[in-house]
Design an enzyme around this catalytic site. Sequence first.
Site, PDB file in Angstrom:
ATOM      1  CB  CYS A  80      -0.982  -0.045   1.165  1.00  0.00           C
ATOM      2  SG  CYS A  80      -2.370   1.095   0.966  1.00  0.00           S
ATOM      3  CG  HIS A 183      -4.388  -3.305   2.354  1.00  0.00           C
ATOM      4  ND1 HIS A 183      -3.523  -2.905   3.347  1.00  0.00           N
ATOM      5  CD2 HIS A 183      -4.983  -2.180   1.902  1.00  0.00           C
ATOM      6  CE1 HIS A 183      -3.594  -1.599   3.500  1.00  0.00           C
ATOM      7  NE2 HIS A 183      -4.471  -1.134   2.629  1.00  0.00           N
ATOM      8  CD  GLU A 185      -2.708  -6.682   4.793  1.00  0.00           C
ATOM      9  OE1 GLU A 185      -2.905  -5.547   5.266  1.00  0.00           O
ATOM     10  OE2 GLU A 185      -2.058  -6.888   3.741  1.00  0.00           O
TER      11      GLU A 185
END
Length: 208
Positions: A80, A183, A185
Amino acid sequence: MAIAIVDYGMGNLHSVGKAVERLGYETLVTGEREAILAADGVILPGVGAFGDAMVHLRETGLDGVVKEAAAGLKPLLGICLGMQLLFSTGEEHGEHEGLDILPGKVVRFAPSELKVPHMGWNRLEFLHPENPLFAGLDAGHVYFVHSYHAITENKDDLLAVTDYGHPVTAIVGRGSNFGMQFHPEKSGELGMKLLSNFLSLTGASGTA
């Protein structure tokens, strides 16, 4: 050895760290030069403004440490804002110098009929599917939240794009240095597989 997650006072350290641990790797959240350079791989997370992040990195001396890690063979991943910081300059709230690991600039989305920030699930297009980061993967959707996007100076550094009115930089890479605008995750199975592929490049022992 562990995967070092750079702690410079701005970043989604907890969510990134937990994702890495879920993939079976040991993590170390640290701002210590020796620990970062001794790790098998380095992750530079980031949430917030480009200029503020660079101030934090410089005040802590971590800008030089990240550059040192990037100059070696140690795999580095910016996530990011962390990806944006890898570039030469950013124009968020004025022009600021970045880490200049990858040549290019980070600019705001132009005013249009599209909403800013760009937020939600968008499909990736792999431009260099032969890259080891994409091993065994098919392109799919990942989760973005950003108002600024990177423009690479070298087209070979652009590994994947997404479409948001125009092609938008999604993944960059040169040598062992990588960046993901989204992102991983928070991006479901594909995001975790991309993160897993990066971690496998570090040579660290994991169960992924």
